[in-house]
Design an enzyme around this catalytic site. Sequence first.
Site, PDB file in Angstrom:
ATOM      1  N   ASP A  28       0.835  -1.205   0.000  1.00 57.27           N
ATOM      2  CA  ASP A  28       0.000   0.000   0.000  1.00 57.27           C
ATOM      3  C   ASP A  28       0.873   1.259   0.000  1.00 57.27           C
ATOM      4  OD1 ASP A  28      -2.302   1.490   0.056  1.00 57.27           O
ATOM      5  OD2 ASP A  28      -2.714   1.188   2.183  1.00 57.27           O
ATOM      6  N   HIS A  45       3.215   3.394  -8.769  1.00 56.25           N
ATOM      7  CA  HIS A  45       3.016   1.976  -9.107  1.00 56.25           C
ATOM      8  C   HIS A  45       4.267   1.420  -9.803  1.00 56.25           C
ATOM      9  CE1 HIS A  45      -1.024   2.245  -7.747  1.00 56.25           C
ATOM     10  NE2 HIS A  45      -1.503   2.943  -8.762  1.00 56.25           N
ATOM     11  N   LEU A 139      11.715 -20.317  -4.434  1.00 59.16           N
ATOM     12  CA  LEU A 139      10.658 -19.474  -3.857  1.00 59.16           C
ATOM     13  C   LEU A 139       9.334 -19.667  -4.595  1.00 59.16           C
ATOM     14  CD1 LEU A 139       9.839 -16.969  -2.019  1.00 59.16           C
ATOM     15  CD2 LEU A 139      10.402 -15.570  -4.013  1.00 59.16           C
TER      16      LEU A 139
END
Length: 250
Positions: A28, A45, A139
């Site tokens: 956020d 962004h 991962l």
Amino acid sequence: MLVRGKMRLAETGVNVVPVPEHIAIIMDGNGRWAKSRGLPRFAGHKRGAEVVRDMVKGCQELGINYLTLYAFSSENWKRPASEVADLMGLFRLYLTRELNELHRNNVRVRFIGAREGLPGDIATLIEQTEEKTRRNSGLNLVMAINYGSQNEIIQAVKAVAKDVEKGRLTASEITEHCFAAYLETADIPDPDLVVRTSGEQRLSNFLLWQAAYAELAFVDVHWPDFTRECLEGVIRDYQSRERRYGSSSK
Ligand code: FPP
């Protein structure tokens, strides 16, 4: 030797507490980061996508097995069309440009969230990415795109009801364990740690079922400023906590 669940290196007296197996992050603050610099939201962004790359690398190096990122919620469609288009453009770019690198680094990429409603080429990229990285053993990167936990739970309830209707399942067989297998995260362990950046303290429809026993960390840093040191900070904080799962303290 084991001391209260912590492994102690006998000679040094240093406690080695395991890192979380699964970290989930609500990224956020991109907009506020951009605004504070007089930049368009897109710049936040874009910088946020670069941080995603750093975090994937950081988690790999720290031995985290699962990293889930909340990239686009089912409520984010309410944003102006131009911002939605910018975000879709970034996902497109990320999935195209980073795929080979992720694959080379043995990362398995998966997606949760409704595929319907996404632009067709992104849905295709998602399928290709999952297929290409399916056998990777490093991962596990889980991207939540067009994801909403309440909808995920409703879809699971419908699937359970259908199985009961068809006689494949009885009501008494429905347990927490059984229900979890109907969620999109069926073969993904629950998050140990849920992090939200930018100071807000809410889950915003993210992994509501899965985060039942997660530790929560709310960090006062906007996502574009979230660094490797921030990641290590939340992990250290997590390691200092005592997870009780409803039992009494030691
Ligand atoms: C929340 O910040 C962030 C989002 C809704 C999008 C998250 C996307 C990225 C980090 C970039 C792309 C990601 C990938 C995986 C390539 P906000 O816009 O709500 O910030 P604000 O609350 O300050 O307005």
